[in-house]
Motif scaffolding. Sequence first.
Motif, PDB file in Angstrom:
ATOM      1  N   PHE A 297      10.871 -34.363  -6.840  1.00 15.94           N
ATOM      2  CA  PHE A 297      10.549 -35.621  -6.656  1.00 15.94           C
ATOM      3  C   PHE A 297      11.862 -36.452  -5.976  1.00 15.94           C
ATOM      4  CE2 PHE A 297      11.380 -39.946  -8.281  1.00 15.94           C
ATOM      5  CZ  PHE A 297      10.275 -40.943  -7.924  1.00 15.94           C
ATOM      6  N   SER A 298      11.337 -37.274  -5.077  1.00 16.87           N
ATOM      7  CA  SER A 298      12.668 -38.007  -4.194  1.00 16.87           C
ATOM      8  C   SER A 298      12.271 -39.322  -3.992  1.00 16.87           C
ATOM      9  CB  SER A 298      12.791 -37.038  -2.808  1.00 16.87           C
ATOM     10  OG  SER A 298      11.781 -36.901  -2.389  1.00 16.87           O
ATOM     11  N   LYS A 299      13.361 -40.278  -3.846  1.00 14.77           N
ATOM     12  CA  LYS A 299      13.044 -41.601  -3.457  1.00 14.77           C
ATOM     13  C   LYS A 299      14.375 -42.164  -3.009  1.00 14.77           C
ATOM     14  CE  LYS A 299      12.348 -44.926  -6.241  1.00 14.77           C
ATOM     15  NZ  LYS A 299      11.990 -45.771  -7.262  1.00 14.77           N
ATOM     16  N   GLU A 300      14.119 -43.440  -2.388  1.00 10.47           N
ATOM     17  CA  GLU A 300      15.209 -44.212  -2.057  1.00 10.47           C
ATOM     18  C   GLU A 300      15.334 -45.311  -2.943  1.00 10.47           C
ATOM     19  OE1 GLU A 300      16.742 -46.847   1.679  1.00 10.47           O
ATOM     20  OE2 GLU A 300      16.036 -44.786   2.074  1.00 10.47           O
ATOM     21  N   ILE A 301      16.382 -45.835  -3.468  1.00 13.89           N
ATOM     22  CA  ILE A 301      16.776 -46.841  -4.239  1.00 13.89           C
ATOM     23  C   ILE A 301      17.672 -47.903  -3.414  1.00 13.89           C
ATOM     24  CG2 ILE A 301      17.577 -47.739  -6.598  1.00 13.89           C
ATOM     25  CD1 ILE A 301      16.820 -45.208  -7.550  1.00 13.89           C
ATOM     26  N   VAL A 302      17.297 -49.227  -3.398  1.00 17.88           N
ATOM     27  CA  VAL A 302      18.222 -50.167  -2.833  1.00 17.88           C
ATOM     28  C   VAL A 302      18.738 -51.208  -3.996  1.00 17.88           C
ATOM     29  CG1 VAL A 302      18.479 -51.965  -1.204  1.00 17.88           C
ATOM     30  CG2 VAL A 302      17.214 -49.820  -0.550  1.00 17.88           C
ATOM     31  N   PHE A 303      20.112 -51.181  -4.081  1.00 19.46           N
ATOM     32  CA  PHE A 303      20.462 -52.282  -4.985  1.00 19.46           C
ATOM     33  C   PHE A 303      21.720 -52.935  -4.680  1.00 19.46           C
ATOM     34  CE2 PHE A 303      22.517 -48.191  -5.751  1.00 19.46           C
ATOM     35  CZ  PHE A 303      23.482 -48.466  -5.953  1.00 19.46           C
ATOM     36  N   HIS A 304      22.295 -54.082  -5.259  1.00 15.46           N
ATOM     37  CA  HIS A 304      23.329 -54.646  -4.741  1.00 15.46           C
ATOM     38  C   HIS A 304      24.075 -54.812  -6.010  1.00 15.46           C
ATOM     39  CE1 HIS A 304      20.903 -55.807  -1.405  1.00 15.46           C
ATOM     40  NE2 HIS A 304      19.868 -56.201  -2.109  1.00 15.46           N
ATOM     41  N   HIS A 305      25.436 -55.114  -5.533  1.00 13.92           N
ATOM     42  CA  HIS A 305      26.801 -55.212  -6.625  1.00 13.92           C
ATOM     43  C   HIS A 305      27.764 -56.124  -6.183  1.00 13.92           C
ATOM     44  CE1 HIS A 305      29.368 -53.879  -9.620  1.00 13.92           C
ATOM     45  NE2 HIS A 305      30.471 -53.940  -8.663  1.00 13.92           N
ATOM     46  N   ILE A 306      28.059 -57.156  -6.817  1.00 11.50           N
ATOM     47  CA  ILE A 306      28.938 -58.293  -6.460  1.00 11.50           C
ATOM     48  C   ILE A 306      30.385 -57.866  -6.838  1.00 11.50           C
ATOM     49  CG2 ILE A 306      29.552 -60.635  -6.696  1.00 11.50           C
ATOM     50  CD1 ILE A 306      26.882 -60.182  -5.331  1.00 11.50           C
ATOM     51  N   GLU A 307      31.039 -58.107  -6.171  1.00 12.46           N
ATOM     52  CA  GLU A 307      32.758 -57.883  -6.412  1.00 12.46           C
ATOM     53  C   GLU A 307      33.530 -58.883  -5.755  1.00 12.46           C
ATOM     54  OE1 GLU A 307      34.338 -54.071  -5.122  1.00 12.46           O
ATOM     55  OE2 GLU A 307      32.860 -52.832  -6.126  1.00 12.46           O
ATOM     56  N   PRO A 308      34.771 -59.321  -6.252  1.00 15.57           N
ATOM     57  CA  PRO A 308      35.853 -60.045  -5.774  1.00 15.57           C
ATOM     58  C   PRO A 308      36.147 -59.730  -4.692  1.00 15.57           C
ATOM     59  CG  PRO A 308      36.442 -59.225  -7.623  1.00 15.57           C
ATOM     60  CD  PRO A 308      35.252 -58.609  -7.621  1.00 15.57           C
TER      61      PRO A 308
END
Length: 294
Positions: free
Chosen positions: A223-234
């Motif tokens: 099984f394979s996939k792409e995951i897109v996510f975001h992260h907030i940093e100062p």
Amino acid sequence: MTNNTTGEWSKDFIPEGNLASNVNRFTGFEDTYDQHRPEAPQEVITLLTEYLMRRPSLVVDLGCGTGLSTYAWKDAADQVIGIEPNDDMRGKAIAKLASLQTAAGNGNDVHSADIQFVSGYSNQLALPDGSADIITCSQSFHWMDPSSTLKEAARVLRDEGIFAAYDCDWPPSLTWKVEQAYHELIEQTEATISQNVAAQEQAYKGNKNEHLKHIRDSGLFRFSKEIVFHHIEPFTAERYTGLAVSQGGIQTVFKLGSSELDDRIAHFHALVEEQFQGRTLPLMLSYRMRLGIK
């Protein structure tokens, strides 16, 4: 060859499928890299642990650099091994580990995982078959030979173990003028390298957009996939500019003793300072993770 007592690779031997220019690209700027690059965000730990469906016994972090992606697992795994062929980058990671161990010796339990850093290459790991639950490449898979690296990862992973290559989009989202200036700076950087470094001596960077294709084409993962996510940093202006300067290409130009980027960096820094105006701002870092389940 490996050192018989440590399992680490001899510094004079580079296995087939690896380039000395890729390894040496990161020599000498470990402090700048470690100061300005982001640590692996918590989302990485959460996602991969949920896909594994249990706490990992062993996480292997390939091309771990200064340990920014390795230490993220310090409370989330039983054992973590960071593997890095560049002596300067790995030395920085080991120095940080020594500080943590000193703090622990003073009565502060700073982490629960057994963390190690060793010299090694992604396609020839001194690890037993089926020994790892998760293998990660943070900002590093594009410097590796994908075919032999994935074959070796599949050997080392347990059944239903996870290989995950994740990268952050550069630069962090701010304004179009700043981001355009960043891309122009990188374009001039690559042009300067092409003009001043022989082609055979340049580092080779793979296409990150092909990571998922490499995983699928390997035939090694169910099984394979792409995951897109975001992260907030100062971010401060200093960190934003520092992140740009920490890019390997810019550091390569610095090593050449060239001043060709000076005006472009100054222009970029002025735009960044104008936008921040002395403030600390929460900025979005966008990540793309490509994973395969063995």
